[in-house]
Design a protein around this motif. Structure first.
Motif, short mmCIF file in Angstrom:
data_model
loop_
_atom_site.label_atom_id
_atom_site.label_comp_id
_atom_site.label_asym_id
_atom_site.label_seq_id
_atom_site.Cartn_x
_atom_site.Cartn_y
_atom_site.Cartn_z
N THR A 1 0.83 -1.21 0.00
CA THR A 1 0.00 0.00 0.00
C THR A 1 0.86 1.26 0.00
OG1 THR A 1 -1.72 -1.16 1.23
CG2 THR A 1 -1.81 1.24 1.23
N LEU A 2 1.90 1.27 0.83
CA LEU A 2 2.78 2.44 0.90
C LEU A 2 3.57 2.65 -0.39
CD1 LEU A 2 4.16 2.16 4.56
CD2 LEU A 2 2.54 3.85 3.67
N SER B 1 7.03 7.97 -3.01
CA SER B 1 7.55 8.38 -1.70
C SER B 1 7.78 9.89 -1.62
CB SER B 1 8.85 7.64 -1.38
OG SER B 1 9.82 7.88 -2.39
N VAL B 2 8.22 10.48 -2.74
CA VAL B 2 8.46 11.92 -2.75
C VAL B 2 7.15 12.68 -2.55
CG1 VAL B 2 9.30 13.87 -4.11
CG2 VAL B 2 10.48 11.68 -4.22
N LEU B 3 6.08 12.22 -3.20
CA LEU B 3 4.78 12.87 -3.06
C LEU B 3 4.28 12.78 -1.63
CD1 LEU B 3 2.39 14.31 -4.36
CD2 LEU B 3 1.45 12.06 -4.96
N LEU B 4 4.39 11.60 -1.01
CA LEU B 4 3.97 11.45 0.37
C LEU B 4 4.81 12.34 1.29
CD1 LEU B 4 3.36 7.60 0.75
CD2 LEU B 4 1.66 9.43 0.89
N ALA B 5 6.12 12.39 1.03
CA ALA B 5 6.99 13.23 1.86
C ALA B 5 6.61 14.70 1.73
CB ALA B 5 8.45 13.03 1.45
N PHE C 1 11.17 5.00 3.11
CA PHE C 1 12.07 4.11 2.37
C PHE C 1 12.05 2.69 2.93
CE2 PHE C 1 15.29 6.56 -0.33
CZ PHE C 1 14.35 7.51 -0.69
N ILE C 2 11.49 2.51 4.12
CA ILE C 2 11.50 1.18 4.74
C ILE C 2 10.79 0.12 3.88
CG2 ILE C 2 10.66 -0.17 6.71
CD1 ILE C 2 11.22 2.27 8.47
N ALA D 1 12.26 -3.49 2.68
CA ALA D 1 11.63 -4.66 3.30
C ALA D 1 11.14 -5.66 2.24
CB ALA D 1 10.46 -4.22 4.18
N ARG D 2 10.63 -5.16 1.14
CA ARG D 2 10.13 -6.06 0.09
C ARG D 2 11.27 -6.86 -0.53
NH1 ARG D 2 6.23 -3.05 -4.03
NH2 ARG D 2 5.98 -5.21 -4.70
#
Length: 271
Positions: free
Chosen positions: A114-115, A120-124, A146-147, A151-152
């Protein structure tokens, strides 16, 4: 084994040379930088490259070479901290989920999916717009985002390796799960993890620069390559050296990590 294979790859060596050169320059910045990166000389505004100012000066009379070194140092610091957070927690979460499986694995996998579905840049940018910028906030936000990507990768490799014969042999010999994960599986996933780490450095540098470019990242008077690129837009015709020197430094940073990561991947394919 990885380092031995890398030493035979010209692309990886060239990328490493570029990165080491920039890293040494950043470390020696207090010695080789002719001025403090925040020092303003109103008598030297927008001067071109010269013996006194190697990369010229900006609209406030600040030495661009000194500011580029400061901005590169900020990029290294942010990238190192972000990748460290993402990699360490990604290893813990991905390793445990991949090795043990079960309900926790299914839940965390769906959460990571989901994340990673959102950039990631947009969420940040969304998170930082609701709080405030600054070095520590950027590191914390990007590190958490970035986790899932680490993790994947780790989960997939641990799930694959736990079925290998050397792991089954270790279990038969009475090795604990922690020992198997740390000493048997982890070393065997490094050639997959190392390219992911170099990609993470690239993404972290670009993310920090993007947010600083938009005014949500590193705040003045701290130097940032992204904010310097933003400031240089206004002076592309009157002071082109500002954008060229700043952008060139960022390109070299990204190119170095890209070449290093590609070299590691090529070494892995040729082994």
């Amino acid at each position: 084994r990885v380092m031995k294979q890398m030493s035979k790859n010209k692309l990886a060596i060239l990328g490493l040379i570029i990165l080491l050169t920039e890293f040494v320059l950043v470390l020696l910045a207090p010695v080789i930088a002719p001025y403090d990166y925040a020092y303003m000389d109103v008598m030297a505004m927008q001067q071109g490259p010269s013996a006194a100012h190697w990369f010229g000066t900006d609209e406030l009379g600040r030495d661009i070479f000194s500011r580029v070194l400061g901005g590169a140092g900020t990029s290294f610091l942010v990238a190192l901290a972000v990748v460290a957070i993402g990699c360490v927690f990604g290893l813990l979460i991905g390793g445990l989920c991949g090795y043990y499986g079960g309900v926790a694995d299914a839940i965390l996998t769906r959460l990571c999916d989901t994340l990673t579905a959102f950039p990631s840049v947009l969420l940040a940018l969304v998170i930082l717009s609701l709080t405030k910028g600054g070095t520590y906030n950027i590191i914390l936000v990007l590190g958490i985002l970035f986790i899932p990507s680490f993790a994947r990768v780790v989960r997939a490799e641990f799930a694959r390796c736990k079925e290998q014969n050397y792991v089954k042999s270790a279990r038969l010999m009475g090795a604990s799960n922690l020992r198997i994960m740390a000493l048997h599986i982890l070393p065997n996933i490094m050639q997959v993890l190392l390219p992911s780490i170099t990609i993470g450095f690239n993404n972290a540098i670009l993310s920090e620069a993007s947010m600083s470019f938009l005014g949500l990242g590193i705040q003045p008077p701290e130097a940032s390559l992204g904010s310097m690129l933003s400031d240089s837009q206004t002076y592309l015709l009157s002071a082109p050296w500002y954008a060229l020197c700043t952008g060139g430094t960022m390109v070299l940073l990204i190119l170095g990590f890209s070449m290093l990561g590609e070299g590691i991947s090529q070494s892995d394919r040729r082994k």
